[in-house]
Design an enzyme around this catalytic site. Structure first.
Site, PDB file in Angstrom:
ATOM      1  N   GLU A 194      37.979  44.296  42.817  1.00 28.48           N
ATOM      2  CA  GLU A 194      36.576  44.146  42.425  1.00 28.48           C
ATOM      3  C   GLU A 194      35.792  43.509  43.562  1.00 28.48           C
ATOM      4  O   GLU A 194      36.317  42.692  44.316  1.00 28.48           O
ATOM      5  CB  GLU A 194      36.459  43.318  41.142  1.00 28.48           C
ATOM      6  N   LYS A 253      40.171  43.601  50.251  1.00 26.91           N
ATOM      7  CA  LYS A 253      39.544  42.625  49.363  1.00 26.91           C
ATOM      8  C   LYS A 253      39.577  41.231  49.976  1.00 26.91           C
ATOM      9  O   LYS A 253      38.567  40.509  49.986  1.00 26.91           O
ATOM     10  CB  LYS A 253      40.240  42.638  48.007  1.00 26.91           C
ATOM     11  N   CYS A 309      37.014  32.813  44.261  1.00 27.51           N
ATOM     12  CA  CYS A 309      37.555  33.795  45.206  1.00 27.51           C
ATOM     13  C   CYS A 309      37.627  33.336  46.655  1.00 27.51           C
ATOM     14  O   CYS A 309      38.679  33.448  47.289  1.00 27.51           O
ATOM     15  CB  CYS A 309      36.729  35.082  45.138  1.00 27.51           C
TER      16      CYS A 309
END
Length: 507
Positions: A194, A253, A309
């Site tokens: 994501e 990512k 994150c």
């Protein structure tokens, strides 16, 4: 199982020499009608992502799963204000799809067994012990999901990594699935990271800059990639769907988050230099960002980055570099974290030094506790680190955040900063949540902006000034206030990256 999955299971291993590159996988004619999608994990990623998939793909049945009965009950609450994730626009999406083709359930085994595609969107925190402590990602939750999927599945399935994972995690999942699968049951493992920004997640899902899908470069893997790409292609243009191999997808990512965090630490390092020289970091950022090779995004000086994150992914990248014998690469990225920690500490120390080198017994209003606006997420929030420092200095904190409640604040102070009532004397009276910004400012010696909520720019600062002790200080950690107006009212104003006067040094 869908025809695509049946074809994937029947495909022989190995791609022919004439096979086009992964980037050119053809999804023409791939059907999604009747697909059953399950997602293990009903958190910040799984919930919104699945809700949007259900909205954009009405012929696909989507079930979001979690072992937390409390969380699932919140997703099913008739009062949409009680959803466990706050994101602008999310409630409307859930209202449209829930009960139609979007369902929330604790029946993990039943929904997984019935699914054609299973997304895995569970937490992968930084390891707190053992090899890689403080750096490596802990993938035990992913392994547990893989074991459950293998145990309950009697049909072929596509397994999709949605969690942020270290490179080669798909190989771990594949090996667990292969070792535990039932006879005749086949799995294809994909990476589909994501790229959502909390606060704009729904918009990011509606209009993604890209959708990244990685799979094995063999017929089964390619067929699985095409199937998932077809789901997204129901509303995302094919040119925005990047198809690649598993390892490139997994690493992309981590690298994307590292690059974004690097920009924040870069401009924050310059903010300190601006304060010493009389330059204005906002003007420097504007000048630098106007270069099309650089661009303006993520060049706003602040307290530093937070959230679940950036720090976790950079630490993971550092660990991977060390593990593969690249100490120079590890040291380079570790400095991004070091700069972020220094910025938070520098801001808190500047508050103390500006307030006559002592905040003991003084009341300070902290405006905002979420790590950024338009979210209730407090993970790794800079506000927690600043709060810890000020509490250690014996300050009395009054905190207001429009979306974060006291239990979440206390939980983050404990989990990330180790601040508890046991080691923080009188914490119940020295860390208090308020119902409004003006309530927090009543009787305060200073106010500090921790989160860039839009409403903070429209506070009645004249009323706040009248209610505060004098001299009244403002510390703008997000560069969102009208500093000239505040000074005209009578505040002593200190701002990251800006001088208080043409020759003054701040913070």
């Amino acid at each position: 199982a869908s025809p695509a999955m049946a074809a994937a299971a029947a495909a022989p291993a190995g791609a022919s020499a004439a096979t086009p590159p992964m980037s050119d996988i053809d999804i023409t004619g791939v059907k999604i009608d009747g697909l059953k999608v399950a997602c293990i994990g009903a958190g910040y990623v799984g919930g919104p992502t699945m809700a949007v998939i259900a909205m954009k793909c009405p012929t696909v049945t989507v079930t979001v799963l979690d072992i937390s009965e409390e969380r699932i009950a919140a997703w099913n609450d008739e009062d949409l204000d009680n959803l466990p994730v706050y994101e602008p626009g999310l409630a409307a999406v859930v209202a449209e799809t829930r009960g139609r083709n979007l369902f929330f359930s604790t029946d993990v085994e039943g929904a997984v067994a019935a699914a054609d595609i299973v997304f895995v969107s569970v937490n992968t925190p930084t390891k707190l012990h053992g090899v890689g402590k403080g750096r490596a990602a802990d993938v035990k939750n992913l392994e547990a999901c893989a074991r459950t999927i293998a145990r309950v599945s009697s049909s072929n399935k596509i397994i999709v990594e949605k969690s942020t994972v270290p490179i080669k995690t798909a190989e771990t999942i594949r090996r667990v699935l292969e070792a535990n699968k039932r006879p005749g049951c086949e799995f294809s493992v994909l990476s589909n990271p994501e790229f959502l920004a909390e606060g704009t997640a729904v918009d990011d899902l509606f209009e993604p800059s890209r959708v990244l899908i990685g799979g094995e470069d063999n017929p089964a893997g390619r067929t699985a990639v095409a199937q998932l790409a077809a789901v997204y292609n129901n509303w995302v243009a094919r040119e925005r769907i990047i198809t690649t191999n598993l390892w490139s997808s997994e690493l992309s990512k981590l690298v994307a988050n590292a690059f974004l965090a690097q920009r924040i630490s870069s401009i924050n390092s310059i903010s300190a230099l601006c304060e010493r020289t009389g330059a204005d970091v906002s003007e420097v950022a504007r000048a630098v960002g106007s270069d099309h090779r650089i661009g303006p995004n993520f060049l706003k000086a602040s307290l530093g980055f937070g959230g679940s994150c950036f720090q976790k992914d950079i630490l993971n990248l550092v660990y991977l570099a060390e593990r593969f014998g690249l100490p120079e690469v590890a040291a380079y990225w570790e400095q991004v974290i070091a700069m972020n920690e220094w910025q938070k500490r520098r801001f808190a120390e500047g508050m103390v030094s500006s307030m006559f080198n002592s905040v003991s017994g003084k009341r300070i209003a902290l405006l905002g506790f979420a790590f950024k606006k338009d979210t209730a997420d407090v993970r790794e929030t800079a506000a927690a680190y600043v709060s810890k420092f000020l509490l250690e200095e014996r300050a009395h904190l009054r905190v207001y955040d429009p979306k974060v409640r006291l239990p979440a604040m206390l939980s983050e102070l404990d989990y990330t900063c180790g601040v508890t009532p046991e080691n923080c004397p009188d914490m119940a009276t020295r860390f208090v949540s308020c119902a409004s910004a003006l309530e927090a400012c009543d009787g305060a010696d200073a106010l500090a902006v921790m989160t860039e909520w839009d409403e903070f720019a429209s506070i009645d600062f004249e009323a706040a000034f009248a209610a505060m002790r004098k001299p009244a200080f403002v510390f703008d950690g997000r560069n969102v206030l009208d500093h000239a107006k505040l000074r005209a009212i009578g505040f002593q104003v200190y701002v990251i990256g800006k001088p208080t006067s043409p020759s003054a040094t701040v913070l």
